[in-house]
Motif scaffolding. Structure first.
Motif, PDB file in Angstrom:
ATOM      1  N   PHE A 101       0.808  -1.215   0.000  1.00  0.00           N
ATOM      2  CA  PHE A 101       0.000   0.000   0.000  1.00  0.00           C
ATOM      3  C   PHE A 101       0.848   1.275   0.000  1.00  0.00           C
ATOM      4  O   PHE A 101       0.294   2.358   0.099  1.00  0.00           O
ATOM      5  CB  PHE A 101      -0.923   0.014   1.234  1.00  0.00           C
ATOM      6  N   ASN A 102       2.178   1.122  -0.056  1.00  0.00           N
ATOM      7  CA  ASN A 102       3.064   2.290  -0.038  1.00  0.00           C
ATOM      8  C   ASN A 102       3.790   2.426  -1.372  1.00  0.00           C
ATOM      9  O   ASN A 102       4.291   1.430  -1.911  1.00  0.00           O
ATOM     10  CB  ASN A 102       4.111   2.145   1.070  1.00  0.00           C
ATOM     11  N   SER A 112       0.095   6.517  -0.332  1.00  0.00           N
ATOM     12  CA  SER A 112      -0.443   5.294   0.266  1.00  0.00           C
ATOM     13  C   SER A 112      -1.926   5.186  -0.055  1.00  0.00           C
ATOM     14  O   SER A 112      -2.620   6.201  -0.177  1.00  0.00           O
ATOM     15  CB  SER A 112      -0.231   5.288   1.779  1.00  0.00           C
ATOM     16  N   LEU A 145      -3.763   8.802  -0.184  1.00  0.00           N
ATOM     17  CA  LEU A 145      -3.072   9.965   0.360  1.00  0.00           C
ATOM     18  C   LEU A 145      -1.751  10.143  -0.368  1.00  0.00           C
ATOM     19  O   LEU A 145      -1.057   9.156  -0.672  1.00  0.00           O
ATOM     20  CB  LEU A 145      -2.813   9.812   1.854  1.00  0.00           C
ATOM     21  N   MET A 177      -5.532   4.324  10.919  1.00  0.00           N
ATOM     22  CA  MET A 177      -6.852   4.797  10.532  1.00  0.00           C
ATOM     23  C   MET A 177      -7.312   5.926  11.447  1.00  0.00           C
ATOM     24  O   MET A 177      -7.962   6.868  11.012  1.00  0.00           O
ATOM     25  CB  MET A 177      -7.839   3.636  10.594  1.00  0.00           C
ATOM     26  N   LEU A 235      -5.838   9.073  10.339  1.00  0.00           N
ATOM     27  CA  LEU A 235      -6.549   9.652   9.190  1.00  0.00           C
ATOM     28  C   LEU A 235      -7.756  10.451   9.662  1.00  0.00           C
ATOM     29  O   LEU A 235      -8.022  11.557   9.170  1.00  0.00           O
ATOM     30  CB  LEU A 235      -7.000   8.537   8.241  1.00  0.00           C
ATOM     31  N   VAL A 259       1.369  20.267   9.877  1.00  0.00           N
ATOM     32  CA  VAL A 259       0.961  19.625   8.617  1.00  0.00           C
ATOM     33  C   VAL A 259       2.122  19.560   7.646  1.00  0.00           C
ATOM     34  O   VAL A 259       2.322  18.562   6.947  1.00  0.00           O
ATOM     35  CB  VAL A 259      -0.229  20.397   8.005  1.00  0.00           C
ATOM     36  N   TYR A 284       5.461  19.390   8.084  1.00  0.00           N
ATOM     37  CA  TYR A 284       6.497  18.395   8.350  1.00  0.00           C
ATOM     38  C   TYR A 284       5.933  17.048   8.788  1.00  0.00           C
ATOM     39  O   TYR A 284       6.676  16.070   8.848  1.00  0.00           O
ATOM     40  CB  TYR A 284       7.471  18.934   9.406  1.00  0.00           C
ATOM     41  N   TRP A 301       3.132  15.690   7.304  1.00  0.00           N
ATOM     42  CA  TRP A 301       2.280  15.095   6.279  1.00  0.00           C
ATOM     43  C   TRP A 301       2.900  13.847   5.655  1.00  0.00           C
ATOM     44  O   TRP A 301       2.244  12.802   5.553  1.00  0.00           O
ATOM     45  CB  TRP A 301       1.958  16.134   5.205  1.00  0.00           C
ATOM     46  N   LEU A 302       4.162  13.946   5.267  1.00  0.00           N
ATOM     47  CA  LEU A 302       4.800  12.793   4.629  1.00  0.00           C
ATOM     48  C   LEU A 302       4.911  11.598   5.590  1.00  0.00           C
ATOM     49  O   LEU A 302       4.580  10.468   5.205  1.00  0.00           O
ATOM     50  CB  LEU A 302       6.166  13.180   4.071  1.00  0.00           C
ATOM     51  N   PHE A 307       2.964  10.940   7.954  1.00  0.00           N
ATOM     52  CA  PHE A 307       1.583  10.487   8.110  1.00  0.00           C
ATOM     53  C   PHE A 307       1.154   9.595   6.931  1.00  0.00           C
ATOM     54  O   PHE A 307       0.526   8.537   7.108  1.00  0.00           O
ATOM     55  CB  PHE A 307       0.676  11.721   8.213  1.00  0.00           C
ATOM     56  N   VAL A 308       1.513  10.009   5.731  1.00  0.00           N
ATOM     57  CA  VAL A 308       1.187   9.218   4.537  1.00  0.00           C
ATOM     58  C   VAL A 308       1.880   7.866   4.595  1.00  0.00           C
ATOM     59  O   VAL A 308       1.276   6.809   4.326  1.00  0.00           O
ATOM     60  CB  VAL A 308       1.596   9.995   3.266  1.00  0.00           C
ATOM     61  N   ILE A 309       3.157   7.879   4.975  1.00  0.00           N
ATOM     62  CA  ILE A 309       3.915   6.620   5.036  1.00  0.00           C
ATOM     63  C   ILE A 309       3.337   5.704   6.108  1.00  0.00           C
ATOM     64  O   ILE A 309       3.186   4.493   5.905  1.00  0.00           O
ATOM     65  CB  ILE A 309       5.405   6.922   5.317  1.00  0.00           C
ATOM     66  N   LEU A 352       0.301   5.492   7.253  1.00  0.00           N
ATOM     67  CA  LEU A 352      -0.992   4.901   6.905  1.00  0.00           C
ATOM     68  C   LEU A 352      -0.827   3.669   6.023  1.00  0.00           C
ATOM     69  O   LEU A 352      -1.492   2.652   6.211  1.00  0.00           O
ATOM     70  CB  LEU A 352      -1.863   5.927   6.190  1.00  0.00           C
ATOM     71  N   GLY A 353       0.069   3.767   5.027  1.00  0.00           N
ATOM     72  CA  GLY A 353       0.305   2.605   4.179  1.00  0.00           C
ATOM     73  C   GLY A 353       0.965   1.480   4.932  1.00  0.00           C
ATOM     74  O   GLY A 353       0.645   0.310   4.737  1.00  0.00           O
ATOM     75  N   TRP A 354       1.897   1.848   5.807  1.00  0.00           N
ATOM     76  CA  TRP A 354       2.603   0.838   6.580  1.00  0.00           C
ATOM     77  C   TRP A 354       1.663   0.119   7.550  1.00  0.00           C
ATOM     78  O   TRP A 354       1.744  -1.086   7.745  1.00  0.00           O
ATOM     79  CB  TRP A 354       3.742   1.524   7.350  1.00  0.00           C
TER      80      TRP A 354
END
Lengths: 516, 79
Positions: A54-55, A75, A119, B1, B4, B45, B47, B49-50, B52-54, B56-58
């Protein structure tokens, strides 16, 4: 060439059955891709990787005037295994920006069992400029997109440097609506787009009478309407600057659908008892029906009118040569390559200033050469082979009421015809495998398996785009191709007016991209 | 989640509220408070944000397939 993150976003839309084209924002996408295409600036290298299921991440290092770069991460909540491919197996067609075939990918509530999200974030160096995006699907037909940018080094200014933009999108099979709000000058916007399927008359579709045709083929039939007219408009109002904006646009597009053409144009050939026979018996002259896109856009406030036209054509080029002269069996090698040609033009006129402009462009695509070996026996067998005894002579074109002889550009081969109708053939074979067992089915399966084996070979490997502005005398050239596992994109923009020294180069660059 | 939801329901509305309130007629003290609040949220936000994105996928990845930190962050294929 689209960026890696745009590719992932397209995969996300495909996996969640969201139509990227079904919005007013992209109604002029085809002429934009062909006439105002992007040219890489400077030298840049992009490496992208799928870190987890997902990444996704990508790094870009470029040298324009100084060394710059960007780092982006994405992601999703959706597994994109079905659509994601590394550059070793990814065809160039998937990342090329060119002529767009408008197909419908609208989910009807039966394919999404959760609320997917995506995102994305990207930070630029050394400016530390950041951009982000959130895509959240609430229902199969509704989604929210939040985009923001932030520039920290300009925070000392009185005006804020953070801009948020919200898109609330709604899509149905025949329409789309976008509600937009941006914090920059409190901008409100509304877009709508409606589709009208021309010549959509299922009652006249003979396949409906056949009990052998599955529902899947009917679905494909409805998803590939030969002619679609799209009408839309957008309204903008900025509260901060008290300025409105409006534009109206329409698009007429056709999709090559030889089966529909066949069944409507040649009813005498069609047989309800054996649709395969009717499909494979018309490999000639279908290529004269080229996909085309015509758009017309008006901006009443600025007084601009612009019309664009784009047409696409595919052709096979085959050369025969004796590959192995020492071989006693006298084997011949045939090299076949597929070439695509897209022509486009755009005419602009301003009713207030009477200024006009004409932009013309072309795109030439080529696939790699594929070697086809045949010995004399096979060649003679191929020559004598006919599909169930139906003669494939060109006299069929004489019976076509809708095709004049002067319109027949070239004679397509059976292979091309089979590939252009691969979806229909596959569906028909699926439905027939359950009901018919015999030599006809075996022959069909053999042809399909041969097609599957050669399907990857027909992927385009190079693309050349040229566009020229008549009034401004600017010319843009872009070449995109695949070199081993690397995607290469290069281009140049030239001002042909020139000074005494001759044409002046405005922009040029080379870009290498690798996807793991 | 949960992160998010925090981002969607708290940080972004906070930023929007700050931007909106900045244009209203408020006292100097309130303006300064909103300005500080806005700049803090903006920095968070920017610094955060990235990562946070990583994250969520992880977090969506199953435990057996979770990579190490270098593989998670590196866009280079060899890592």
């Amino acid at each position: 060439m689209i960026s890696y993150m745009d590719l992932i976003q397209n995969c996300f839309y495909s996996s969640t059955k969201w139509s990227w084209d079904n919005t007013y924002e992209h109604i002029l996408e085809t002429p934009r891709n062909l006439l105002h295409f992007q040219i890489p600036n400077g030298f840049s290298i992009i490496a992208s990787n799928r870190n987890t299921k997902f990444n996704y991440s990508s790094i870009n290092i470029s040298q324009i005037e100084r060394l710059e770069g960007s780092l982006s991460y994405l992601s999703t909540s959706t597994d994109l295994d079905k659509y994601y491919k590394p550059s070793s197996t990814l065809a160039l067609n998937n990342i090329l920006q060119g002529y767009r075939n408008i197909t419908k990918e609208i989910s009807h509530g039966d394919t999404i069992d959760h609320k997917p999200f995506l995102l994305y974030g990207k930070i630029y160096f050394p400016s530390q400029f950041i951009e982000g995006m959130i895509i959240k699907r609430f229902t199969p037909n509704h989604q929210l997109i939040v985009k923001f940018v932030n520039t920290p080094k300009l925070n000392k200014l009185t005006q804020t440097t953070s801009i948020f933009t919200f898109y609330l999108q709604r899509q149905t099979e025949n329409s789309s609506h976008d509600f937009i709000y941006s914090t920059r000058e409190a901008l409100f916007g509304f877009r709508c787009l409606y589709h009208f399927n021309l010549d959509n008359s299922p009652s006249t579709f003979p396949i409906n009478k056949s009990t052998y045709i599955s529902s899947k083929i009917r679905k494909n039939y409805t998803e590939m309407n030969p002619s679609t007219l799209s009408l839309g408009c957008e309204l903008w109002y900025s509260v901060g600057s008290v300025s409105p904006g409006v534009s109206i646009a329409s698009r007429y597009t056709t999709y090559i659908d030889t089966m529909r053409y066949l069944t409507k144009s040649l009813p005498s050939v069609y047989s309800n008892l054996n649709p395969i026979k009717s499909i494979q018996s018309i490999p000639y002259a279908i290529s004269c029906i080229h996909p085309l896109t015509f758009t017309f856009a008006v901006n009443p406030l600025l007084g601009t009118f612009e019309s664009t036209y784009a047409i696409r054509s595919d052709a096979y080029f085959k050369t025969n040569s004796i590959n192995d002269p020492e071989n006693s069996q006298n084997k011949l090698s045939s090299y076949i390559a597929k070439m695509g040609i897209v022509l486009s033009s755009k005419y602009q006129f301003n009713i207030y200033s009477y200024d006009s402009d004409l932009i013309v462009g072309a795109q030439i695509l080529r696939s790699k050469l594929s070697e086809v070996k045949q010995n004399d026996d096979e060649r003679s067998a191929t020559k004598s082979d006919t599909f169930d005894g139906i003669d494939k002579s060109p006299k069929i074109t004489e019976d076509m009421p809708h095709i004049g002889k002067q319109n027949v550009v070239y004679k397509v081969s059976d292979k091309e015809y089979t590939e252009s109708n691969n979806i229909n053939l596959l569906d028909v074979s699926e439905s027939f495998n359950d009901s018919i067992v015999g030599n006809k089915t075996k022959e069909t399966n053999k042809a399909l398996s041969e097609y599957k084996e050669t399907a990857d070979e027909d992927a385009y490997i190079t693309s050349l785009k040229i566009s020229g502005n008549i009034t401004k005398q600017n010319m843009r050239v872009a070449w995109e191709g695949k070199f081993y596992d690397w995607f290469v994109s290069s281009g140049v923009s030239v001002d042909m007016k020139g000074l005494d020294s001759g044409p002046r180069i405005l922009k040029y660059g080379v870009e290498f991209s690798y996807i793991a | 989640m949960n992160l998010l939801k925090i981002g969607l329901y708290y940080i972004i509305p906070l930023l929007l509220l700050s931007i909106t309130m900045a244009g209203l007629n408020l006292s100097e003290e309130s303006k300064e408070r909103f300005s500080n609040l806005f700049s803090s949220a903006q920095t968070i936000v920017h610094y955060g944000w990235l990562p946070f994105v990583i994250y969520l996928g992880w977090s969506s990845t199953s435990n057996s397939n979770k990579p190490n930190l270098v593989s998670l962050l590196s866009p280079l294929p060899s890592a």
